[in-house]
Scaffold this active site. Structure first.
Site, PDB file in Angstrom:
ATOM      1  N   GLY A  12       0.750  -1.228  -0.048  1.00 44.70           N
ATOM      2  CA  GLY A  12       0.131  -0.174  -0.115  1.00 44.70           C
ATOM      3  C   GLY A  12       0.888   1.262   0.043  1.00 44.70           C
ATOM      4  O   GLY A  12       2.044   1.193  -0.007  1.00 44.70           O
ATOM      5  N   ASP A  35       1.489  -9.008   1.670  1.00 42.73           N
ATOM      6  CA  ASP A  35       0.417  -8.348   1.158  1.00 42.73           C
ATOM      7  C   ASP A  35      -0.667  -9.328   0.465  1.00 42.73           C
ATOM      8  O   ASP A  35      -0.063 -10.533   0.539  1.00 42.73           O
ATOM      9  CB  ASP A  35       0.518  -7.290   0.120  1.00 42.73           C
ATOM     10  CG  ASP A  35      -0.510  -6.047   0.141  1.00 42.73           C
ATOM     11  OD1 ASP A  35      -0.004  -4.937   0.444  1.00 42.73           O
ATOM     12  OD2 ASP A  35      -1.852  -6.547  -0.084  1.00 42.73           O
ATOM     13  N   ILE A  36      -1.819  -8.984   0.409  1.00 41.62           N
ATOM     14  CA  ILE A  36      -2.682 -10.133  -0.220  1.00 41.62           C
ATOM     15  C   ILE A  36      -2.520 -10.607  -1.480  1.00 41.62           C
ATOM     16  O   ILE A  36      -2.759 -11.467  -2.007  1.00 41.62           O
ATOM     17  CB  ILE A  36      -4.121  -9.649  -0.139  1.00 41.62           C
ATOM     18  CG1 ILE A  36      -5.241 -10.566  -0.319  1.00 41.62           C
ATOM     19  CG2 ILE A  36      -4.584  -8.282  -0.834  1.00 41.62           C
ATOM     20  CD1 ILE A  36      -6.540 -10.242   0.574  1.00 41.62           C
ATOM     21  N   TYR A 143     -14.892   3.660   8.622  1.00 40.77           N
ATOM     22  CA  TYR A 143     -13.330   3.763   8.843  1.00 40.77           C
ATOM     23  C   TYR A 143     -13.190   4.137  10.229  1.00 40.77           C
ATOM     24  O   TYR A 143     -12.541   3.785  10.955  1.00 40.77           O
ATOM     25  CB  TYR A 143     -12.728   4.235   7.781  1.00 40.77           C
ATOM     26  CG  TYR A 143     -11.336   4.713   7.679  1.00 40.77           C
ATOM     27  CD1 TYR A 143     -10.432   3.554   7.653  1.00 40.77           C
ATOM     28  CD2 TYR A 143     -10.830   5.909   8.020  1.00 40.77           C
ATOM     29  CE1 TYR A 143      -9.088   3.862   7.733  1.00 40.77           C
ATOM     30  CE2 TYR A 143      -9.498   6.213   7.832  1.00 40.77           C
ATOM     31  CZ  TYR A 143      -8.799   5.134   7.709  1.00 40.77           C
ATOM     32  OH  TYR A 143      -7.282   5.446   7.813  1.00 40.77           O
ATOM     33  N   LYS A 147     -11.193   2.524  13.663  1.00 43.00           N
ATOM     34  CA  LYS A 147     -10.032   3.325  14.105  1.00 43.00           C
ATOM     35  C   LYS A 147     -10.324   3.410  15.623  1.00 43.00           C
ATOM     36  O   LYS A 147      -9.193   3.334  16.414  1.00 43.00           O
ATOM     37  CB  LYS A 147      -9.533   4.269  13.235  1.00 43.00           C
ATOM     38  CG  LYS A 147      -9.073   3.903  11.787  1.00 43.00           C
ATOM     39  CD  LYS A 147      -7.864   3.194  12.051  1.00 43.00           C
ATOM     40  CE  LYS A 147      -7.383   2.511  10.618  1.00 43.00           C
ATOM     41  NZ  LYS A 147      -6.132   1.580  10.788  1.00 43.00           N
ATOM     42  N   ILE A 173      -1.649  11.593   3.985  1.00 39.83           N
ATOM     43  CA  ILE A 173      -0.326  11.436   3.788  1.00 39.83           C
ATOM     44  C   ILE A 173      -0.149  11.811   2.074  1.00 39.83           C
ATOM     45  O   ILE A 173      -0.728  10.904   1.362  1.00 39.83           O
ATOM     46  CB  ILE A 173       0.202   9.731   3.864  1.00 39.83           C
ATOM     47  CG1 ILE A 173      -0.171   9.648   5.486  1.00 39.83           C
ATOM     48  CG2 ILE A 173       1.723   9.892   3.712  1.00 39.83           C
ATOM     49  CD1 ILE A 173       0.599  10.451   6.485  1.00 39.83           C
TER      50      ILE A 173
END
Ligand code: AKB
Length: 316
Positions: A12, A35-36, A143, A147, A173
């Site tokens: 990611g 990762d997947i 989401y 969190k 980011i």
């Protein structure tokens, strides 16, 4: 003996650059990326890599056992915009992956865990400016709920079972390597790509939507510094507020225009506007600065310079 690290969700946006940095710091063979799928071939080919579905407890457990892992960075998550489209999937991935890692640590299989939280834990009832470390958290996105709940579980596992789990409430980011996916702050990355490639950008947030943001280099420094800090300095076991810069789409547009004067922008807010409106515009991160010496290096114009220089190289 040096630490053996597993990064889950390494392909990611943050995982990609975190993997590179951790390999620089601790040696390529001591940092296992997973990762997947193998969507980031550079990363897959640059050191040890395993396919791991973060929802699969046995896959994580076996990998930790096979490589003698003592530290996990759990970067896999569905972000705010995707989470609104697939609420149950977001809950499933974001919560179960966290429980898998916390339970491994509780059982003694891991010494340290990093799990990212987000400014999404805040909501419309949170003070919008200079949002304090301890304040009202009534998130309105799936989401954000994952969190917020995740933060409570991290603190619980630390207090109840002594798990050394550390976390940061990341702002948006901005980076020039792997693209972000499914977030509300993604516009602030897309805008640079479109400026370089097409000279124009249609922004999905309104021009005056001020959000907390950070350049990737600062985010990686924060993450590795937090993980290196002595345990007695870590007073927050939910997640630290972290800030660098706050800007609006108009301000980032103007910063880019200093380099690309012909760049144009239009605004067409969509469902992500409501998410952005529920989040703070600036963050008080004085606790992180005091506890483990956090400080950022990049302001908006310095970040724009880096983004444009690097993206121009990729286009050539
Ligand atoms: C998102 O926009 O969903 C993320 C975040 C702020 O956590 N970038």
């Amino acid at each position: 003996m040096s630490s053996k690290i597993l990064i889950i969700g390494a392909c990611g946006q943050i995982g990609t650059e975190l993997t590179t940095k951790l390999r620089e710091l601790y040696g390529v063979d001591n940092v296992i990326a997973s990762d997947i799928n193998t969507r980031n071939l550079d990363l897959v080919n640059s050191g040890p890599f395993e396919i791991i579905d973060a929802k699969n407890f046995n896959a994580i457990k076996d990998c930790c056992k096979n490589y003698n892992i003592d530290t996990v960075y759990l970067m896999a998550a569905l972000l705010s915009a995707t989470g609104e489209k697939y609420p149950m999937e977001a809950w499933d991935l974001n919560m179960n992956s966290l429980f898998h890692v916390l339970n491994l640590a509780k059982g003694g299989a891991l010494k340290k865990v990093f799990w990212p939280s987000s400014i999404a834990v805040f909501g419309p009832t949170t003070p919008k400016e200079n949002t304090p470390q301890h304040t009202i958290c009534e998130p309105t996105t799936v989401y954000g709920i994952t969190k917020q709940v995740g933060e409570r579980w991290c603190e619980y596992y630390h207090k109840k079972y002594g798990v050394d789990v550390r976390s940061i409430r990341y702002p948006g980011i901005i980076s020039h390597k792997a693209m972000p996916g499914g977030g509300t702050t993604d516009y602030a990355v897309e805008i640079y790509h479109k400026a370089i490639k097409e000279g124009t950008y249609e922004c999905f947030l309104s021009e005056d939507t001020m959000l907390p943001m950070m350049f990737m280099e600062d985010a990686i420094k924060a993450t590795t510094d937090l993980m290196k800090a002595p345990a007695e300095k870590i007073n927050i076991r939910s997640a630290y507020n972290l800030a660098a810069i706050s800007f609006t789409p108009k301000e980032v547009f103007e910063s880019i225009q200093k380099h690309i004067p012909d760049f144009t922008i239009t605004y067409k807010p969509d469902f992500r506007q409501a998410i952005a409106d529920s989040w703070p515009s600036s963050i008080d991160d004085s606790t992180a600065r005091k506890d483990w010496g956090w400080q950022h290096d990049f302001d908006l114009d310095k970040m724009t310079q880096e983004m444009i220089e690097n993206l121009e190289k990729q286009v050539c």
